[in-house]
Write an enzyme that holds these catalytic residues in place. Structure first.
Site, PDB file in Angstrom:
ATOM      1  N   ASP A   9      -2.499  -6.211 -29.678  1.00 15.89           N
ATOM      2  CA  ASP A   9      -3.154  -6.196 -30.888  1.00 15.89           C
ATOM      3  C   ASP A   9      -3.848  -4.577 -30.638  1.00 15.89           C
ATOM      4  O   ASP A   9      -3.730  -3.332 -29.801  1.00 15.89           O
ATOM      5  CB  ASP A   9      -4.122  -7.007 -31.171  1.00 15.89           C
ATOM      6  CG  ASP A   9      -5.598  -6.462 -31.704  1.00 15.89           C
ATOM      7  OD1 ASP A   9      -5.197  -6.007 -33.112  1.00 15.89           O
ATOM      8  OD2 ASP A   9      -6.497  -6.517 -31.749  1.00 15.89           O
ATOM      9  N   ASP A  11      -6.784  -2.926 -33.002  1.00 18.38           N
ATOM     10  CA  ASP A  11      -7.973  -2.676 -32.618  1.00 18.38           C
ATOM     11  C   ASP A  11      -9.005  -2.956 -31.877  1.00 18.38           C
ATOM     12  O   ASP A  11      -9.193  -4.211 -31.435  1.00 18.38           O
ATOM     13  CB  ASP A  11      -9.355  -3.092 -34.408  1.00 18.38           C
ATOM     14  CG  ASP A  11      -8.170  -1.995 -34.862  1.00 18.38           C
ATOM     15  OD1 ASP A  11      -7.909  -0.831 -34.697  1.00 18.38           O
ATOM     16  OD2 ASP A  11      -7.840  -2.628 -36.131  1.00 18.38           O
ATOM     17  N   ASP A 136      -8.267  -9.512 -29.263  1.00 21.06           N
ATOM     18  CA  ASP A 136      -9.769  -9.332 -28.747  1.00 21.06           C
ATOM     19  C   ASP A 136     -10.126 -10.299 -29.657  1.00 21.06           C
ATOM     20  O   ASP A 136     -11.103 -11.168 -29.308  1.00 21.06           O
ATOM     21  CB  ASP A 136     -10.417  -8.074 -29.219  1.00 21.06           C
ATOM     22  CG  ASP A 136     -10.299  -7.567 -30.861  1.00 21.06           C
ATOM     23  OD1 ASP A 136      -9.134  -7.894 -31.065  1.00 21.06           O
ATOM     24  OD2 ASP A 136     -11.284  -7.500 -30.724  1.00 21.06           O
TER      25      ASP A 136
END
Lengths: 176, 176
Positions: A9, A11, A136
């Site tokens: 991922d 961000d 996250d």
């Protein structure tokens, strides 16, 4: 032997989007947004009620994803991983159609060893055919076919269902 | 029971990009680009040598993917498929970073029943976790984990390795 495949991922995993929230919040309200305030919360949930609509819209603004700082050690560890695994970058960009070009340019600039053929801008990450997903947001693991690895972030500290890593050094120890 | 999942390519499968090549070639050279000329060839290979650099660059030009005609019956058949399958749109958009927004807007306009969470802008389609991939480029099937279904297009007529469909009606007969 076929290499195993890791999807990563952007961000709060390789791109420090919290830094941008802090920067813009300071700019607009002359207030600090601290990591303490962000524990267990999205950025917009961490601010005063009357500021929430504005903060929530930051991600849709031109430039939010431009020039984000790189998360510590992500370049070095991903470069090492790229020799042993197939690496893909998988980001939920469809939520923010204004960010496509910024995200693409940021990846080209900071992760030149990952070819653009291995970028995935998507929404639902269950579409990824990979062995590992480093992310996250734990909800992305629910229907993911491989193993989810939760990258520690202030908002996800209460999540207990998945293996958690706290840094890219720890990812390296796990997968190298 | 979990629904099976179909990934569907855009250009020459649901979006008529040949129409745009024909339109712009006529505009720039006052010449027709016929389907006969396109048999077994990419658009740029079908034109005179001195025109090839220009034609090859069309896809990188602002607006190439904007307002493309919709391929016949694709809306009706995909709507029916969306009730029985999970549908994803998977397009090799990373090759043309200027087209992201045009492709996104086009999908929103013409296929509103497919949510943006199910768009995938990628490069290497082996990253897709799906049961079927409907695509006009057979190379996308080589490492795809599901079954490739080749959507007939002038450039792919010599391809023999995969099940071929000639229309969306035929896709419907196969999968509904």
């Amino acid at each position: 032997m076929t290499k195993q495949r890791i999807a990563v991922d952007m961000d709060e995993v390789i791109a420090d989007s919290i830094a941008r929230f802090q920067e813009w919040y300071l700019r607009d309200y002359q207030l600090e947004l601290t990591l303490d305030q962000l524990q267990g919360k999205s950025a917009y949930q961490a601010v005063a009620l009357e500021h929430q609509p504005i903060i929530r819209d930051y991600v849709n603004q031109e430039g939010f994803f431009r020039d984000l700082p790189v998360i510590k050690d992500s370049q070095q560890v991903l470069r090492a991983l790229s020799e042993r695994y197939e690496l893909f970058i998988a980001t939920a960009a469809m939520e923010f159609p204004n960010c496509f070009r910024d995200k693409y340019d940021w990846l080209q600039q900071h992760f030149p060893f990952i070819p653009w053929s291995n970028y995935v801008f998507c929404g639902d990450k269950s579409i990824l055919n990979a062995d590992y997903l480093i992310d996250d947001n734990a909800f992305n693991f629910e229907r993911f076919r491989g193993e989810g690895i939760l990258f520690n972030a202030p908002h996800n500290i209460h999540e207990t269902g998945y293996r958690r890593v706290h840094s890219w050094q720890e990812v390296g120890e796990l997968l190298l």
